[in-house]
Design a protein around this motif. Sequence first.
Motif, PDB file in Angstrom:
ATOM      1  N   LYS A  22     -30.027 -51.433  46.710  1.00  0.00           N
ATOM      2  CA  LYS A  22     -29.972 -49.968  46.700  1.00  0.00           C
ATOM      3  C   LYS A  22     -28.661 -49.471  47.286  1.00  0.00           C
ATOM      4  N   GLU A  23     -28.199 -50.138  48.337  1.00  0.00           N
ATOM      5  CA  GLU A  23     -26.961 -49.732  49.004  1.00  0.00           C
ATOM      6  C   GLU A  23     -25.740 -49.907  48.094  1.00  0.00           C
ATOM      7  N   ILE A  24     -25.684 -51.019  47.379  1.00  0.00           N
ATOM      8  CA  ILE A  24     -24.467 -51.289  46.599  1.00  0.00           C
ATOM      9  C   ILE A  24     -24.427 -50.497  45.296  1.00  0.00           C
ATOM     10  N   ARG A  25     -25.560 -49.951  44.874  1.00  0.00           N
ATOM     11  CA  ARG A  25     -25.578 -49.159  43.631  1.00  0.00           C
ATOM     12  C   ARG A  25     -24.827 -47.844  43.781  1.00  0.00           C
ATOM     13  N   LYS A  26     -24.554 -47.440  45.011  1.00  0.00           N
ATOM     14  CA  LYS A  26     -23.846 -46.167  45.211  1.00  0.00           C
ATOM     15  C   LYS A  26     -22.367 -46.266  44.843  1.00  0.00           C
ATOM     16  N   TYR A  27     -21.878 -47.498  44.708  1.00  0.00           N
ATOM     17  CA  TYR A  27     -20.478 -47.684  44.331  1.00  0.00           C
ATOM     18  C   TYR A  27     -20.370 -47.686  42.803  1.00  0.00           C
ATOM     19  N   ARG A  28     -19.554 -46.796  42.274  1.00  0.00           N
ATOM     20  CA  ARG A  28     -19.444 -46.675  40.821  1.00  0.00           C
ATOM     21  C   ARG A  28     -18.586 -47.803  40.248  1.00  0.00           C
ATOM     22  N   LEU A  29     -18.819 -48.102  38.978  1.00  0.00           N
ATOM     23  CA  LEU A  29     -18.031 -49.105  38.289  1.00  0.00           C
ATOM     24  C   LEU A  29     -16.667 -48.532  37.917  1.00  0.00           C
ATOM     25  N   LEU A  30     -15.671 -49.386  37.835  1.00  0.00           N
ATOM     26  CA  LEU A  30     -14.296 -48.962  37.568  1.00  0.00           C
ATOM     27  C   LEU A  30     -13.918 -49.200  36.112  1.00  0.00           C
ATOM     28  N   THR A  31     -12.974 -48.405  35.633  1.00  0.00           N
ATOM     29  CA  THR A  31     -12.408 -48.655  34.310  1.00  0.00           C
ATOM     30  C   THR A  31     -11.295 -49.695  34.438  1.00  0.00           C
ATOM     31  N   PHE A  32     -10.861 -50.212  33.313  1.00  0.00           N
ATOM     32  CA  PHE A  32      -9.778 -51.203  33.303  1.00  0.00           C
ATOM     33  C   PHE A  32      -8.524 -50.635  33.952  1.00  0.00           C
ATOM     34  N   GLU A  33      -8.185 -49.405  33.608  1.00  0.00           N
ATOM     35  CA  GLU A  33      -6.981 -48.781  34.157  1.00  0.00           C
ATOM     36  C   GLU A  33      -7.104 -48.561  35.663  1.00  0.00           C
ATOM     37  N   GLU A  34      -8.295 -48.221  36.120  1.00  0.00           N
ATOM     38  CA  GLU A  34      -8.497 -48.022  37.560  1.00  0.00           C
ATOM     39  C   GLU A  34      -8.351 -49.345  38.311  1.00  0.00           C
ATOM     40  N   GLU A  35      -8.847 -50.417  37.723  1.00  0.00           N
ATOM     41  CA  GLU A  35      -8.702 -51.730  38.350  1.00  0.00           C
ATOM     42  C   GLU A  35      -7.236 -52.108  38.500  1.00  0.00           C
ATOM     43  N   LYS A  36      -6.457 -51.874  37.445  1.00  0.00           N
ATOM     44  CA  LYS A  36      -5.035 -52.215  37.505  1.00  0.00           C
ATOM     45  C   LYS A  36      -4.316 -51.370  38.554  1.00  0.00           C
ATOM     46  N   ALA A  37      -4.676 -50.078  38.622  1.00  0.00           N
ATOM     47  CA  ALA A  37      -4.039 -49.199  39.603  1.00  0.00           C
ATOM     48  C   ALA A  37      -4.365 -49.648  41.024  1.00  0.00           C
ATOM     49  N   LEU A  38      -5.609 -50.036  41.249  1.00  0.00           N
ATOM     50  CA  LEU A  38      -6.008 -50.504  42.582  1.00  0.00           C
ATOM     51  C   LEU A  38      -5.307 -51.805  42.944  1.00  0.00           C
ATOM     52  N   SER A  39      -5.176 -52.706  41.957  1.00  0.00           N
ATOM     53  CA  SER A  39      -4.530 -53.990  42.248  1.00  0.00           C
ATOM     54  C   SER A  39      -3.076 -53.795  42.659  1.00  0.00           C
ATOM     55  N   LEU A  40      -2.408 -52.816  42.078  1.00  0.00           N
ATOM     56  CA  LEU A  40      -1.028 -52.512  42.468  1.00  0.00           C
ATOM     57  C   LEU A  40      -0.972 -52.031  43.909  1.00  0.00           C
ATOM     58  N   ARG A  41      -1.953 -51.251  44.306  1.00  0.00           N
ATOM     59  CA  ARG A  41      -2.008 -50.783  45.692  1.00  0.00           C
ATOM     60  C   ARG A  41      -2.344 -51.923  46.648  1.00  0.00           C
ATOM     61  N   VAL A  42      -3.212 -52.841  46.201  1.00  0.00           N
ATOM     62  CA  VAL A  42      -3.574 -53.995  47.033  1.00  0.00           C
ATOM     63  C   VAL A  42      -2.343 -54.851  47.306  1.00  0.00           C
ATOM     64  N   GLU A  43      -1.467 -54.995  46.299  1.00  0.00           N
ATOM     65  CA  GLU A  43      -0.230 -55.764  46.481  1.00  0.00           C
ATOM     66  C   GLU A  43       0.621 -55.180  47.594  1.00  0.00           C
ATOM     67  N   ASN A  44       0.461 -53.872  47.855  1.00  0.00           N
ATOM     68  CA  ASN A  44       1.218 -53.209  48.920  1.00  0.00           C
ATOM     69  C   ASN A  44       0.398 -53.077  50.201  1.00  0.00           C
ATOM     70  N   ASP A  45      -0.593 -53.971  50.341  1.00  0.00           N
ATOM     71  CA  ASP A  45      -1.413 -54.044  51.559  1.00  0.00           C
ATOM     72  C   ASP A  45      -2.212 -52.767  51.829  1.00  0.00           C
ATOM     73  N   ASP A  46      -2.681 -52.130  50.769  1.00  0.00           N
ATOM     74  CA  ASP A  46      -3.531 -50.937  50.900  1.00  0.00           C
ATOM     75  C   ASP A  46      -4.974 -51.405  51.076  1.00  0.00           C
ATOM     76  N   GLN A  47      -5.500 -51.315  52.300  1.00  0.00           N
ATOM     77  CA  GLN A  47      -6.837 -51.798  52.608  1.00  0.00           C
ATOM     78  C   GLN A  47      -7.929 -50.957  51.940  1.00  0.00           C
ATOM     79  N   GLU A  48      -7.695 -49.662  51.801  1.00  0.00           N
ATOM     80  CA  GLU A  48      -8.688 -48.808  51.140  1.00  0.00           C
ATOM     81  C   GLU A  48      -8.847 -49.202  49.680  1.00  0.00           C
TER      82      GLU A  48
END
Length: 277
Positions: free
Chosen positions: A12-38
């Motif tokens: 029940k707890e994890i269902r509150k997190y929405r699924l991401l689109t392909f473009e959103e995943e790529k955008a997040l991965s770019l931020r992760v490369e720059n040590d963005d913890q969020e």
Amino acid sequence: MLTEGTVAQYLKEIRKYRLLTFEEEKALSLRVENDDQEALEELINSNLRIVVNIAKKYAKDSASLMDYIQEGNLGLINAAKKFRASFEVRFSTYACWWIKQYIARSIYSNRNMIKLPFRKEILLCKINRARIEIKALTGQNPSVKEIALKVNRPEHEVMDLINLSLPIFSIESTVDDENTSSLGDLIPDNTYNPEVNLLRENARRTIQNYFKSFLEVKEYEILFRRLNLDYSLKRTTLKELAARYSVSQETIRQTEQRAVKKLRKNEKYFLETLLQM
């Protein structure tokens, strides 16, 4: 004690997190490369349900399900840190490999029938860490001698401890209630590296597009096979291509040379680098 209610609450707890689109995943991965913890947390949380789906295939009860979920989540975290937008695949496709490897490791370690004294358990941890470090440096599985030198222990002691730590069970042992999956299905394939495979496939597509831009169809096919760019076991020979196209070997050789000249004329340095691969 873990119950079905505990598992249900977690789901029940994890269902509150929405699924991401392909473009959103790529955008997040770019931020992760720059040590963005969020960004890292968002990428992980949005894929927690994938871990549950995989863990359910191997769990026999609520307790083991949560154990496998916890191990799988470690694999998910590792995947999120390593994932790159340049891979050009969905994150779930990439992460599944890591999740399964971590769950497999958990199953493997929990089935050891011989319990070791604490001192030997500590030494075994050092041996396993040494094996990983040596392989990371050399790209090959280390010998007992190399491991012994790394941990500063006699070879016979290292060998005895490795043998004692090996689990005793059949590779055909089932790991799910439906008896559809065996432990052999979960043994990690260390010859497979997702990063290398993804980058290699991306490079292959780039080269394909480059060839097609300047070459005729037959020139493209011949040069592609001659350079072994489909990663087959061996390069296609002139004789094999001559038989394929019902022409002489000299005709194939001339076609290959003509294709090379076209590419060199348009991108000399790219071609020279390519031919050295």
